[in-house]
Scaffold this active site. Structure first.
Site, PDB file in Angstrom:
ATOM      1  N   GLU A 115       0.814  -1.203   0.000  1.00  0.00           N
ATOM      2  CA  GLU A 115       0.000   0.000   0.000  1.00  0.00           C
ATOM      3  C   GLU A 115       0.849   1.254   0.000  1.00  0.00           C
ATOM      4  OE1 GLU A 115      -4.061  -1.605   1.963  1.00  0.00           O
ATOM      5  OE2 GLU A 115      -2.706  -0.543   3.285  1.00  0.00           O
ATOM      6  N   CYS A 144       3.496   8.446   0.871  1.00  0.00           N
ATOM      7  CA  CYS A 144       3.994   7.492   1.871  1.00  0.00           C
ATOM      8  C   CYS A 144       4.024   6.118   1.203  1.00  0.00           C
ATOM      9  CB  CYS A 144       3.053   7.487   3.081  1.00  0.00           C
ATOM     10  SG  CYS A 144       3.473   6.250   4.319  1.00  0.00           S
ATOM     11  N   CYS A 155       5.180  -4.218  16.253  1.00  0.00           N
ATOM     12  CA  CYS A 155       4.762  -3.142  17.162  1.00  0.00           C
ATOM     13  C   CYS A 155       3.300  -3.407  17.528  1.00  0.00           C
ATOM     14  CB  CYS A 155       4.913  -1.775  16.494  1.00  0.00           C
ATOM     15  SG  CYS A 155       6.601  -1.465  15.954  1.00  0.00           S
ATOM     16  N   GLY A 202       6.047  -2.031   6.546  1.00  0.00           N
ATOM     17  CA  GLY A 202       7.394  -2.597   6.593  1.00  0.00           C
ATOM     18  C   GLY A 202       8.406  -1.740   7.327  1.00  0.00           C
ATOM     19  N   GLU A 203       9.543  -2.368   7.632  1.00  0.00           N
ATOM     20  CA  GLU A 203      10.674  -1.705   8.289  1.00  0.00           C
ATOM     21  C   GLU A 203      11.777  -1.570   7.232  1.00  0.00           C
ATOM     22  OE1 GLU A 203      13.395  -0.123   9.627  1.00  0.00           O
ATOM     23  OE2 GLU A 203      12.271  -0.356  11.492  1.00  0.00           O
ATOM     24  N   SER A 232      11.747   6.258   8.178  1.00  0.00           N
ATOM     25  CA  SER A 232      11.479   6.037   9.592  1.00  0.00           C
ATOM     26  C   SER A 232      11.857   4.603   9.950  1.00  0.00           C
ATOM     27  CB  SER A 232       9.985   6.264   9.847  1.00  0.00           C
ATOM     28  OG  SER A 232       9.688   5.968  11.182  1.00  0.00           O
ATOM     29  N   SER A 257      11.259   5.969  15.204  1.00  0.00           N
ATOM     30  CA  SER A 257       9.924   5.722  15.714  1.00  0.00           C
ATOM     31  C   SER A 257      10.058   5.369  17.197  1.00  0.00           C
ATOM     32  CB  SER A 257       9.335   4.559  14.888  1.00  0.00           C
ATOM     33  OG  SER A 257       7.984   4.465  15.080  1.00  0.00           O
ATOM     34  N   LEU A 258      10.062   6.390  18.044  1.00  0.00           N
ATOM     35  CA  LEU A 258      10.390   6.218  19.475  1.00  0.00           C
ATOM     36  C   LEU A 258       9.182   5.673  20.260  1.00  0.00           C
ATOM     37  CD1 LEU A 258      12.471   6.754  21.777  1.00  0.00           C
ATOM     38  CD2 LEU A 258      11.436   9.033  21.997  1.00  0.00           C
ATOM     39  N   ASN A 259       8.137   6.431  20.287  1.00  0.00           N
ATOM     40  CA  ASN A 259       6.821   5.978  20.788  1.00  0.00           C
ATOM     41  C   ASN A 259       6.717   5.672  22.271  1.00  0.00           C
ATOM     42  OD1 ASN A 259       6.048   6.116  18.114  1.00  0.00           O
ATOM     43  ND2 ASN A 259       6.603   3.994  17.742  1.00  0.00           N
ATOM     44  N   ASN A 335      -4.059   5.950  15.927  1.00  0.00           N
ATOM     45  CA  ASN A 335      -5.231   5.693  15.085  1.00  0.00           C
ATOM     46  C   ASN A 335      -5.752   4.294  15.368  1.00  0.00           C
ATOM     47  OD1 ASN A 335      -5.241   8.123  13.423  1.00  0.00           O
ATOM     48  ND2 ASN A 335      -3.246   7.372  12.752  1.00  0.00           N
ATOM     49  N   CYS A 378      -1.450   6.686   9.940  1.00  0.00           N
ATOM     50  CA  CYS A 378      -0.260   6.019  10.463  1.00  0.00           C
ATOM     51  C   CYS A 378      -0.605   4.759  11.250  1.00  0.00           C
ATOM     52  CB  CYS A 378       0.442   6.961  11.412  1.00  0.00           C
ATOM     53  SG  CYS A 378       1.866   7.654  10.697  1.00  0.00           S
TER      54      CYS A 378
END
Ligand code: SF4
Length: 387
Positions: A115, A144, A155, A202-203, A232, A257-259, A335, A378
């Site tokens: 996507e 994106c 995650c 994906g990473e 990211s 991507s700390l979060n 989200n 996101c």
């Protein structure tokens, strides 16, 4: 003089499903030249082919009018295809965001699609970095894109994680998503100044070679600026170490991507943290040479009751200050997605978190949710036809 009939030397460029050739889209001008030279053609034909695929966005070999007809016919007869990814489905949000299901040439059904998202107004995530010192008339449009089908990082707040990793995308499949979206949106490269974020499925740093090969294609062949690209990562330290060695004129900006404000919470919501904890990530990021005015972005997803408390904001401020990095924080209100048991933060909690970081002197921006109604926001990307 009569044109010499083209002699293509068949090369062993086959895909794993057997038989058919890999798409040409993804080969850079030098590789295309080598292919053409091997076929007994002059090297400049490779440059013409690259120009046709990456600048004119032609998607079929017979359309490449700069190549002799005989050569085009020969290529087609031998089974070559440009094979650029295609937009198979488009979902439109009330806010103008579009989410695309992008299909790849010759892939097995399992890894057939990924996507991409087009945000005509961006989402505020690009604010506060080096680009906002430029002229004010630029478009904030943001593309994106995905680097893998699914993701292995797991995650806990992310819908894509539910798919697991299905496969890595090739460089052509990653760069091809961008060209497919730019073409659909009639973007004029070099005139419209769109942003590009590697933040879809994906990473990217677990598909490092293909991700960076895609960046080189997008910069050198398509003509996009790496200063308007951001990658990211969830904190894959060996990937960050490799990224630190890339020349600054072809690498995107870096977002972590700390979060979470500390390892205890991060271990829980991002299990990858048990392998590479926050201190190791920051040590690796410090080794990335930055361009003048460039900043590292810390992405921070606010999960209601889990990462959105005032004490978390103060901890994040301390963490960013102690890192010594020129940095900014992007806040993203989580989200919701089906089957994920977290709560959205209240608007008051988001505002309070934002205010606290400002008071602590940390540059901070709130990323606006885009395309929530079509699962384009996101953490919501999951290959689905339901929207
Ligand atoms: S947030 Fe990114 S790294 Fe984490 S599971 Fe989702 S796609 Fe993978």
């Amino acid at each position: 003089m009569r044109e010499k009939p083209a002699q293509l030397v068949p090369l062993d460029v086959t895909n794993s499903s057997g038989g058919s050739r890999e798409p040409l889209f993804g080969l850079d001008a030098d590789s295309l030249s080598r292919l053409l030279v091997a076929a007994g053609e002059p090297a400049f034909r490779g440059k013409q082919m690259a120009e046709a695929m990456y600048r004119q966005w032609l998607s079929e070999i017979p359309e490449i009018s700069t190549l002799p007809v005989t050569l085009r016919e020969k290529f087609v007869a031998e089974g070559w295809k440009i094979g650029r990814p295609v937009i198979a489905r488009a979902f439109q949000s009330v806010d103008g965001t579009e989410r695309y299901l992008i299909e790849f040439e010759g892939s097995t059904p399992k890894g057939k699609s990924a996507e991409a998202v087009w945000m005509p107004e961006g989402d505020g995530g690009e604010a506060g970095d080096e680009t906002d010192t430029e002229a004010k008339d630029w478009s904030r449009a943001t593309v994106c894109i995905s680097s893998q089908v699914g993701c292995a990082v797991n995650c806990q707040f992310c819908l894509t994680a539910k798919l697991g990793l299905q496969r890595n995308l090739t460089a052509g499949e990653i760069a091809g998503q961008v060209v497919a979206v730019l073409e659909r949106q009639s973007v004029r490269v070099g005139r419209d100044r769109e942003n590009l974020v590697f933040m879809g499925m994906g990473e990217p740093f677990l598909n490092y070679d293909n991700f960076m090969a895609a960046v080189r294609l997008l910069v050198r062949e398509v003509g996009l600026s790496p200063r308007r690209m951001t990658v990211s990562t969830s904190g894959i330290v060996p990937g960050i170490e490799r990224f630190a060695l890339e020349p600054t004129n072809v690498r995107p900006k870096l977002a972590i991507s700390l979060n979470a404000p500390n390892n205890t919470i991060r271990d829980e919501i991002m299990p990858i943290n048990r392998k590479w904890p926050i201190s190791e990530i920051i040590a690796a990021v410090r080794r990335v040479p930055l361009r003048p005015r460039e900043r590292i972005t810390f992405e921070y997803v606010l999960l209601g009751g889990v990462t959105d408390r005032p004490e978390h904001a103060r901890e994040v401020a301390r963490l960013v200050r102690r890192s010594g990095l020129p940095a900014k924080v992007n806040l993203i209100a989580w989200n919701p997605g089906p089957g994920i048991a977290y709560a959205m933060p209240s608007p008051e909690a988001v505002a309070a978190f934002h205010k606290l970081l400002i008071e602590e002197g940390i540059p901070v921006y709130i990323r606006q949710p885009r395309g929530r109604d079509i699962f384009a926001a996101c953490g919501q990307l999951k290959r689905t036809l339901e929207a």
